[in-house]
Design a protein around this motif. Structure first.
Motif, mmCIF file in Angstrom:
data_model
loop_
_atom_site.group_PDB
_atom_site.id
_atom_site.type_symbol
_atom_site.label_atom_id
_atom_site.label_comp_id
_atom_site.label_asym_id
_atom_site.label_seq_id
_atom_site.Cartn_x
_atom_site.Cartn_y
_atom_site.Cartn_z
ATOM 1 N N ALA A 76 0.719 -1.474 0.124
ATOM 2 C CA ALA A 76 0.201 -0.211 -0.202
ATOM 3 C C ALA A 76 1.513 1.321 -0.272
ATOM 4 N N ALA A 77 2.268 1.494 1.057
ATOM 5 C CA ALA A 77 2.680 2.239 0.814
ATOM 6 C C ALA A 77 3.708 2.742 -0.764
ATOM 7 N N GLY A 78 4.163 1.736 -0.906
ATOM 8 C CA GLY A 78 4.051 1.858 -1.956
ATOM 9 C C GLY A 78 3.081 2.168 -3.755
ATOM 10 N N PHE A 79 2.230 1.634 -3.572
ATOM 11 C CA PHE A 79 1.609 2.074 -4.614
ATOM 12 C C PHE A 79 0.788 3.753 -4.168
ATOM 13 N N PHE A 80 0.658 3.780 -3.486
ATOM 14 C CA PHE A 80 -0.063 5.553 -3.031
ATOM 15 C C PHE A 80 0.819 6.458 -2.959
ATOM 16 N N GLY A 81 2.912 6.189 -2.943
ATOM 17 C CA GLY A 81 3.820 6.833 -2.527
ATOM 18 C C GLY A 81 3.920 6.928 -4.314
ATOM 19 N N PHE A 82 3.782 6.152 -5.135
ATOM 20 C CA PHE A 82 4.127 5.816 -6.535
ATOM 21 C C PHE A 82 3.111 7.154 -7.171
ATOM 22 N N THR A 83 1.659 6.947 -7.270
ATOM 23 C CA THR A 83 0.819 7.697 -6.921
ATOM 24 C C THR A 83 1.010 9.278 -6.470
ATOM 25 N N GLY A 84 1.396 9.227 -5.311
ATOM 26 C CA GLY A 84 1.555 11.115 -4.930
ATOM 27 C C GLY A 84 2.783 10.737 -5.720
ATOM 28 N N ALA A 85 3.814 10.028 -6.095
ATOM 29 C CA ALA A 85 4.453 11.432 -7.025
ATOM 30 C C ALA A 85 4.573 10.942 -8.262
ATOM 31 N N ILE A 86 3.481 10.959 -8.653
ATOM 32 C CA ILE A 86 2.676 11.039 -9.915
ATOM 33 C C ILE A 86 1.676 12.112 -10.317
ATOM 34 N N VAL A 87 1.288 12.433 -8.402
ATOM 35 C CA VAL A 87 0.168 13.843 -8.459
ATOM 36 C C VAL A 87 1.404 14.851 -8.412
ATOM 37 N N GLY A 88 2.771 15.059 -7.867
ATOM 38 C CA GLY A 88 3.060 15.816 -7.534
ATOM 39 C C GLY A 88 4.143 16.239 -8.774
ATOM 40 N N LEU A 89 3.982 15.779 -9.849
ATOM 41 C CA LEU A 89 5.120 15.868 -11.294
ATOM 42 C C LEU A 89 4.855 17.237 -11.740
ATOM 43 N N PRO A 90 5.743 18.098 -11.703
ATOM 44 C CA PRO A 90 5.602 19.240 -12.491
ATOM 45 C C PRO A 90 5.142 19.319 -13.177
ATOM 46 N N GLY A 91 4.086 20.431 -13.355
ATOM 47 C CA GLY A 91 3.619 20.160 -15.549
ATOM 48 C C GLY A 91 4.614 21.307 -16.287
ATOM 49 N N PRO A 92 3.487 21.331 -17.561
ATOM 50 C CA PRO A 92 4.947 21.333 -18.540
ATOM 51 C C PRO A 92 4.235 23.063 -18.598
ATOM 52 N N ARG A 93 5.741 23.394 -18.946
ATOM 53 C CA ARG A 93 6.199 24.924 -18.211
ATOM 54 C C ARG A 93 6.132 26.271 -19.124
ATOM 55 N N LYS A 94 5.144 26.824 -18.626
ATOM 56 C CA LYS A 94 4.418 28.036 -19.597
ATOM 57 C C LYS A 94 5.490 28.920 -20.382
ATOM 58 N N PRO A 95 4.766 28.974 -21.504
ATOM 59 C CA PRO A 95 6.431 30.630 -22.678
ATOM 60 C C PRO A 95 6.078 31.427 -21.867
ATOM 61 N N GLU A 96 7.537 32.087 -21.531
ATOM 62 C CA GLU A 96 7.282 33.421 -20.836
ATOM 63 C C GLU A 96 6.810 34.327 -21.919
ATOM 64 N N ARG A 97 5.993 35.057 -21.198
ATOM 65 C CA ARG A 97 5.608 36.158 -22.587
ATOM 66 C C ARG A 97 5.977 37.314 -22.712
ATOM 67 N N GLU A 98 6.558 38.263 -23.326
ATOM 68 C CA GLU A 98 7.114 39.593 -24.198
ATOM 69 C C GLU A 98 6.311 40.456 -23.216
ATOM 70 N N PRO A 99 6.896 41.589 -22.542
ATOM 71 C CA PRO A 99 5.471 42.926 -21.647
ATOM 72 C C PRO A 99 5.485 43.390 -23.170
ATOM 73 N N GLU A 100 3.869 44.196 -23.268
ATOM 74 C CA GLU A 100 3.741 44.419 -24.242
ATOM 75 C C GLU A 100 3.679 45.885 -24.457
ATOM 76 N N GLN A 101 3.884 46.090 -25.339
ATOM 77 C CA GLN A 101 5.144 47.890 -25.263
ATOM 78 C C GLN A 101 3.024 48.563 -26.402
ATOM 79 N N ARG A 102 3.417 49.916 -25.552
ATOM 80 C CA ARG A 102 2.195 50.765 -25.611
ATOM 81 C C ARG A 102 2.514 51.420 -26.873
ATOM 82 N N ALA A 103 1.492 51.659 -27.976
ATOM 83 C CA ALA A 103 1.694 52.580 -29.133
ATOM 84 C C ALA A 103 0.648 53.464 -28.789
ATOM 85 N N SER A 104 2.350 54.873 -28.132
ATOM 86 C CA SER A 104 2.072 56.093 -28.426
ATOM 87 C C SER A 104 1.544 57.121 -29.230
#
Length: 75
Positions: free
Chosen positions: A47-75
């Protein structure tokens, strides 16, 4: 204290595995199958092995979001 980059990147995975294993062992010990015939909760280590494996899968980091460049205002 220096923490390795690999450990820093996967701390959620390790924490999820540790918490899942503790919950699984506690569940099997206090609530689990008393006859020992249940394949998952009949043994504390299983049970510890199964629940530990399940907890590890839940804790996996998700895909990183690409960083957006700051938008520049048109003057």
């Amino acid at each position: 204290m220096n923490i390795s980059p690999r450990l820093r990147a996967h701390w959620r995975t390790l924490a999820g595995a540790a918490v899942g294993a503790a919950i699984g062992a506690a569940y099997a010990h206090f609530i689990g199958c008393r006859t020992g015939t249940c394949p998952l909760t009949g043994n504390v280590w299983t049970a510890a092995g199964f629940f530990g494996f399940t907890g590890a899968i839940v804790g996996l980091p998700g895909p990183r979001k690409p960083e957006r460049e700051p938008e520049q205002r048109a003057s």
